[in-house]
Design an enzyme around this catalytic site. Structure first.
Site, PDB file in Angstrom:
ATOM      1  N   HIS A  27      17.550 -10.776  25.290  1.00  0.00           N
ATOM      2  CA  HIS A  27      17.123  -9.713  26.043  1.00  0.00           C
ATOM      3  C   HIS A  27      17.827  -8.707  26.598  1.00  0.00           C
ATOM      4  O   HIS A  27      18.964  -8.309  26.613  1.00  0.00           O
ATOM      5  CB  HIS A  27      16.605 -10.283  26.940  1.00  0.00           C
ATOM      6  CG  HIS A  27      16.896 -10.986  27.983  1.00  0.00           C
ATOM      7  ND1 HIS A  27      17.650 -10.932  29.023  1.00  0.00           N
ATOM      8  CD2 HIS A  27      17.363 -12.456  28.260  1.00  0.00           C
ATOM      9  CE1 HIS A  27      18.137 -11.996  29.360  1.00  0.00           C
ATOM     10  NE2 HIS A  27      17.932 -13.213  28.750  1.00  0.00           N
ATOM     11  N   HIS A  39      13.563 -23.441  30.883  1.00  0.00           N
ATOM     12  CA  HIS A  39      13.356 -22.789  32.506  1.00  0.00           C
ATOM     13  C   HIS A  39      13.231 -24.362  33.551  1.00  0.00           C
ATOM     14  O   HIS A  39      12.869 -24.487  34.119  1.00  0.00           O
ATOM     15  CB  HIS A  39      11.920 -22.280  32.478  1.00  0.00           C
ATOM     16  CG  HIS A  39      11.706 -20.603  32.078  1.00  0.00           C
ATOM     17  ND1 HIS A  39      10.896 -20.210  32.210  1.00  0.00           N
ATOM     18  CD2 HIS A  39      12.954 -20.580  31.251  1.00  0.00           C
ATOM     19  CE1 HIS A  39      11.300 -18.859  31.207  1.00  0.00           C
ATOM     20  NE2 HIS A  39      12.381 -19.241  30.735  1.00  0.00           N
ATOM     21  N   HIS A  62      15.394  -9.555  32.532  1.00  0.00           N
ATOM     22  CA  HIS A  62      15.048  -9.399  31.274  1.00  0.00           C
ATOM     23  C   HIS A  62      14.742  -8.085  31.746  1.00  0.00           C
ATOM     24  O   HIS A  62      13.349  -7.277  32.140  1.00  0.00           O
ATOM     25  CB  HIS A  62      13.794 -10.053  31.209  1.00  0.00           C
ATOM     26  CG  HIS A  62      13.988 -11.483  31.076  1.00  0.00           C
ATOM     27  ND1 HIS A  62      13.377 -12.904  30.886  1.00  0.00           N
ATOM     28  CD2 HIS A  62      15.359 -12.000  30.976  1.00  0.00           C
ATOM     29  CE1 HIS A  62      13.635 -13.544  30.799  1.00  0.00           C
ATOM     30  NE2 HIS A  62      14.750 -13.267  30.800  1.00  0.00           N
ATOM     31  N   ASP A  64      22.596 -22.272  33.127  1.00  0.00           N
ATOM     32  CA  ASP A  64      22.222 -21.174  32.669  1.00  0.00           C
ATOM     33  C   ASP A  64      22.180 -20.318  34.164  1.00  0.00           C
ATOM     34  O   ASP A  64      21.410 -20.562  34.811  1.00  0.00           O
ATOM     35  CB  ASP A  64      21.176 -21.102  31.961  1.00  0.00           C
ATOM     36  CG  ASP A  64      20.318 -19.506  31.528  1.00  0.00           C
ATOM     37  OD1 ASP A  64      21.105 -18.483  32.582  1.00  0.00           O
ATOM     38  OD2 ASP A  64      19.493 -19.687  31.077  1.00  0.00           O
ATOM     39  N   GLU A  84      25.334 -18.685  25.759  1.00  0.00           N
ATOM     40  CA  GLU A  84      24.882 -17.623  26.159  1.00  0.00           C
ATOM     41  C   GLU A  84      25.662 -16.207  26.553  1.00  0.00           C
ATOM     42  O   GLU A  84      26.395 -16.666  27.552  1.00  0.00           O
ATOM     43  CB  GLU A  84      23.242 -17.447  27.464  1.00  0.00           C
ATOM     44  CG  GLU A  84      22.967 -15.740  27.487  1.00  0.00           C
ATOM     45  CD  GLU A  84      21.915 -16.320  28.387  1.00  0.00           C
ATOM     46  OE1 GLU A  84      21.729 -17.631  29.936  1.00  0.00           O
ATOM     47  OE2 GLU A  84      20.776 -14.615  28.906  1.00  0.00           O
ATOM     48  N   ASP A  92      23.852 -12.854  32.959  1.00  0.00           N
ATOM     49  CA  ASP A  92      22.774 -13.769  32.654  1.00  0.00           C
ATOM     50  C   ASP A  92      24.232 -14.936  31.843  1.00  0.00           C
ATOM     51  O   ASP A  92      24.307 -14.296  30.462  1.00  0.00           O
ATOM     52  CB  ASP A  92      21.667 -13.366  31.830  1.00  0.00           C
ATOM     53  CG  ASP A  92      20.718 -14.524  31.828  1.00  0.00           C
ATOM     54  OD1 ASP A  92      21.243 -15.162  31.285  1.00  0.00           O
ATOM     55  OD2 ASP A  92      20.098 -14.257  31.272  1.00  0.00           O
ATOM     56  N   HIS A 130      13.091 -20.092  21.401  1.00  0.00           N
ATOM     57  CA  HIS A 130      13.351 -18.874  21.900  1.00  0.00           C
ATOM     58  C   HIS A 130      13.750 -18.151  20.871  1.00  0.00           C
ATOM     59  O   HIS A 130      14.246 -17.950  19.652  1.00  0.00           O
ATOM     60  CB  HIS A 130      13.851 -18.858  23.076  1.00  0.00           C
ATOM     61  CG  HIS A 130      15.646 -19.309  23.048  1.00  0.00           C
ATOM     62  ND1 HIS A 130      15.924 -18.521  22.894  1.00  0.00           N
ATOM     63  CD2 HIS A 130      15.403 -20.859  23.755  1.00  0.00           C
ATOM     64  CE1 HIS A 130      17.257 -19.397  23.104  1.00  0.00           C
ATOM     65  NE2 HIS A 130      16.896 -20.685  23.612  1.00  0.00           N
ATOM     66  N   ARG A 150      22.699 -24.171  24.424  1.00  0.00           N
ATOM     67  CA  ARG A 150      22.403 -22.963  24.473  1.00  0.00           C
ATOM     68  C   ARG A 150      23.982 -22.414  25.385  1.00  0.00           C
ATOM     69  O   ARG A 150      24.276 -22.796  26.188  1.00  0.00           O
ATOM     70  CB  ARG A 150      21.261 -22.779  25.810  1.00  0.00           C
ATOM     71  CG  ARG A 150      21.354 -20.906  25.415  1.00  0.00           C
ATOM     72  CD  ARG A 150      19.967 -19.856  26.435  1.00  0.00           C
ATOM     73  NE  ARG A 150      19.992 -21.189  27.891  1.00  0.00           N
ATOM     74  CZ  ARG A 150      19.069 -21.422  27.874  1.00  0.00           C
ATOM     75  NH1 ARG A 150      18.286 -22.285  27.075  1.00  0.00           N
ATOM     76  NH2 ARG A 150      18.727 -22.481  29.270  1.00  0.00           N
ATOM     77  N   GLU A 169      21.987 -15.324  23.023  1.00  0.00           N
ATOM     78  CA  GLU A 169      21.594 -16.509  23.570  1.00  0.00           C
ATOM     79  C   GLU A 169      20.958 -17.696  22.113  1.00  0.00           C
ATOM     80  O   GLU A 169      20.281 -18.751  22.831  1.00  0.00           O
ATOM     81  CB  GLU A 169      21.073 -16.891  24.921  1.00  0.00           C
ATOM     82  CG  GLU A 169      19.300 -16.124  24.564  1.00  0.00           C
ATOM     83  CD  GLU A 169      19.435 -16.250  26.195  1.00  0.00           C
ATOM     84  OE1 GLU A 169      19.015 -16.857  26.656  1.00  0.00           O
ATOM     85  OE2 GLU A 169      18.635 -14.689  26.949  1.00  0.00           O
ATOM     86  N   TYR A 185      17.720 -27.371  20.771  1.00  0.00           N
ATOM     87  CA  TYR A 185      16.769 -27.996  21.874  1.00  0.00           C
ATOM     88  C   TYR A 185      15.810 -29.340  21.475  1.00  0.00           C
ATOM     89  O   TYR A 185      15.208 -29.125  20.328  1.00  0.00           O
ATOM     90  CB  TYR A 185      15.401 -27.617  22.576  1.00  0.00           C
ATOM     91  CG  TYR A 185      16.207 -26.381  22.917  1.00  0.00           C
ATOM     92  CD1 TYR A 185      17.270 -25.757  24.134  1.00  0.00           C
ATOM     93  CD2 TYR A 185      16.077 -25.374  22.196  1.00  0.00           C
ATOM     94  CE1 TYR A 185      18.096 -25.130  24.305  1.00  0.00           C
ATOM     95  CE2 TYR A 185      16.970 -23.926  22.800  1.00  0.00           C
ATOM     96  CZ  TYR A 185      17.918 -23.730  23.461  1.00  0.00           C
ATOM     97  OH  TYR A 185      18.271 -22.543  24.256  1.00  0.00           O
ATOM     98  N   ASP A 209       4.040 -16.771  57.765  1.00  0.00           N
ATOM     99  CA  ASP A 209       4.563 -15.335  57.836  1.00  0.00           C
ATOM    100  C   ASP A 209       6.212 -15.334  57.487  1.00  0.00           C
ATOM    101  O   ASP A 209       6.611 -14.446  58.104  1.00  0.00           O
ATOM    102  CB  ASP A 209       3.733 -15.242  59.005  1.00  0.00           C
ATOM    103  CG  ASP A 209       5.010 -16.515  59.927  1.00  0.00           C
ATOM    104  OD1 ASP A 209       5.271 -16.860  59.737  1.00  0.00           O
ATOM    105  OD2 ASP A 209       5.228 -16.146  61.711  1.00  0.00           O
TER     106      ASP A 209
HETATM  107  N1  GLY Z   1      18.216 -17.277  32.384  1.00  0.00           N
HETATM  108  C1  GLY Z   1      17.404 -16.983  31.617  1.00  0.00           C
HETATM  109  C2  GLY Z   1      17.688 -16.380  29.706  1.00  0.00           C
HETATM  110  O1  GLY Z   1      18.419 -16.407  29.944  1.00  0.00           O
HETATM  111  O2  GLY Z   1      16.978 -15.716  29.571  1.00  0.00           O
HETATM  112 MN    MN Z   2      19.049 -14.921  28.842  1.00  0.00          MN
HETATM  113 MN    MN Z   3      20.722 -16.995  30.796  1.00  0.00          MN
END
Ligand code: GLY
Ligand code: MN
Ligand code: MN
Length: 445
Positions: free
Chosen positions: A359, A247, A366, A264, A419, A276, A355, A417, A389, A393, A39
């Site tokens: 975005h 992720h 996102h 990240d 970003e 982000d 990827h 990465r 970004e 990898y 709950d």
């Molecule tokens: N942290 C999620 C992305 O970079 O899209």
């Molecule tokens: Mn991102």
């Molecule tokens: Mn990110």
């Protein structure tokens, strides 16, 4: 409890939406609490469309917006159904605005206790030529809307006259959200400022042997201390090969000597605007050869991609700018082989860069808004905000495409990465997250 933006901004957005949907009645539910376990609930997170248009940060509410193109001039146009004031409930879960607050603070023309929605909604929708509602997202309100709509269709069959058509209102809202207002950009600068400072602190605190979770704690402590609501998404603190898991959020390993650390993380403000940011740096303060070569390559790809952010460009052009640099560099390093154009066309780099390059960013991390309709890519316009970004990898998780070289072991376990959050301006772009350093020299201590 307040919206940080002037509530008149929300009123203007409602006006703008209804000006484009004159003959519609829009039903817009707030978010509900989500069970964490048993709950216990997760901390409340408002639905971004609802917050954007109403500014009210309470669960379960339902807004009805009625366009000026139907009904009589005196009809209410903005109606809120809210949880009513209730001393016992408020002792357990905090203060509610109630019907009074909906009217006085949030500018509703009419407001009712939520329990009256089933009996009152039909009257508010009666006579609307179109009903705007998003199917599939609001299980508590959807049966009610569908029942009212069905009844209207049946009455049309029996007695003639107009029955409403049902349409998805979200594209109209998301088109608005895609172009940020100056005040929204200001909030995004604030989210960026707090998040950049957290990244800088985390890098300076990083030491060989620390737990990834300790860096996570540092980042998130900074977010909260600076007044942010919470992390915008589960923070990724990934040492060494963990960085190749896009992720990775366990953040449970120790930081190894000679590895890179990919962070990240970004915060979400009290009014939900997000940052982000990803940065990658050597845990012991010095890149080794392969790490340095790949870092310089990703940084160069990111700089080219950011350069492509300008009015009239598109997220596809931004992505292609990054991929072009990555592919050329990987060919030089011997991690790809063959003709660069063909590699790009066949996506034969995807075992190393799986990827997209970015975005939209806003109230959702996102964020909403189309980036492509069929073959037509959305042209970038001032006020749009996107992440840039690119990454690499190097692991053996994905199969090497036919014709491409196997990866020598000394490259493996490197995930990088970089970003940033970038706003399109009239003359080009503004990097909102520029305060988080990324030069190679700055990453070494
Ligand atoms: N942290 C999620 C992305 O970079 O899209
Ligand atoms: Mn991102
Ligand atoms: Mn990110």
């Amino acid at each position: 409890m307040n919206s940080l933006l002037d509530l008149s901004a929300h009123a203007q957005r409602r006006q703008h939406l209804l000006a484009s949907l004159e003959d519609a009645a829009v039903v817009l539910p707030a978010a509900q609490l989500v069970t964490h376990h048993a709950d216990v609930h997760h901390r409340f997170r408002q639905n971004s469309d609802f917050f954007y248009l109403c500014g009210l940060d309470e669960a379960n509410a339902v807004a009805v917006l009625r366009g000026h193109g139907w009904g009589s001039p005196a009809d209410p146009r903005f109606i809120l159904f809210v949880e009513p004031r209730d001393a016992t409930a408020e002792v357990w879960n905090g203060q509610r605005w109630g019907v009074e607050g909906a009217l006085e603070h949030f500018g509703a023309d009419a407001a009712h206790p939520l329990g009256e929605l089933p009996e009152r909604l039909e009257a508010y929708l009666r006579g609307a030529p179109r009903i705007g509602f998003r199917i599939g997202h609001h299980p508590h309100v959807e049966p009610l809307v569908l029942r009212i709509w069905g009844q209207q269709l049946e009455q049309r069959q029996r007695y003639g006259g107009q029955g409403a058509s049902l349409f998805d209102v979200s594209p109209a809202i998301h088109t608005m959200r895609l172009r940020k207002e100056p005040a929204e950009l200001e909030r995004m600068r604030e989210a960026a400022r707090i998040s950049c400072a957290a990244h800088e602190q985390a890098r300076q605190a990083t030491q060989v042997g620390m737990g990834e979770y300790q860096i996570e704690a540092l980042l998130e402590s900074h977010f909260r201390s600076a007044g942010a609501r919470q992390p915008a998404y589960p923070s990724i603190v990934a040492g060494g090969d963990n960085a190749c898991i896009l992720h990775y959020t366990n953040n449970s390993d120790r930081l190894g000597d000679g590895d890179l650390l990919l962070i990240d993380a970004g915060c979400s403000l009290m009014d939900y605007y997000n940052a982000d940011i990803t940065r990658t740096f050597p845990i012991n303060g010095r890149f080794r050869g392969e790490q340095r070569a790949l870092y310089e390559l990703v940084l160069s790809a990111q700089r080219h991609a950011i350069g492509a952010v300008q009015p009239g460009s598109s997220s596809a052009e931004v992505h292609n700018a990054a991929v072009q640099v990555l592919v050329d560099g990987l060919l030089e390093l011997g991690l790809l082989r063959g003709d660069g154009e063909a590699i790009m066309a066949n996506h034969d780099y995807r075992h190393l860069y799986p990827h997209r390059t970015g975005h939209w960013l806003g109230l959702d991390v996102h964020d909403v808004g189309t980036s492509r309709l069929g073959d037509h890519h959305t042209a970038l316009e001032p006020g749009m905000v996107l992440t840039v970004e690119p990454g690499l990898y190097i692991s053996n998780r994905l199969p090497v495409p036919e014709g491409q070289p196997e990866i020598p072991n000394h490259w493996k376990g490197i995930g990088i990465r970089i970003e940033d959050d970038v706003a399109v301006t009239a003359t080009g772009h503004e990097v909102l997250t520029a305060a988080a350093l990324k030069d190679l020299q700055a990453m070494e201590t």
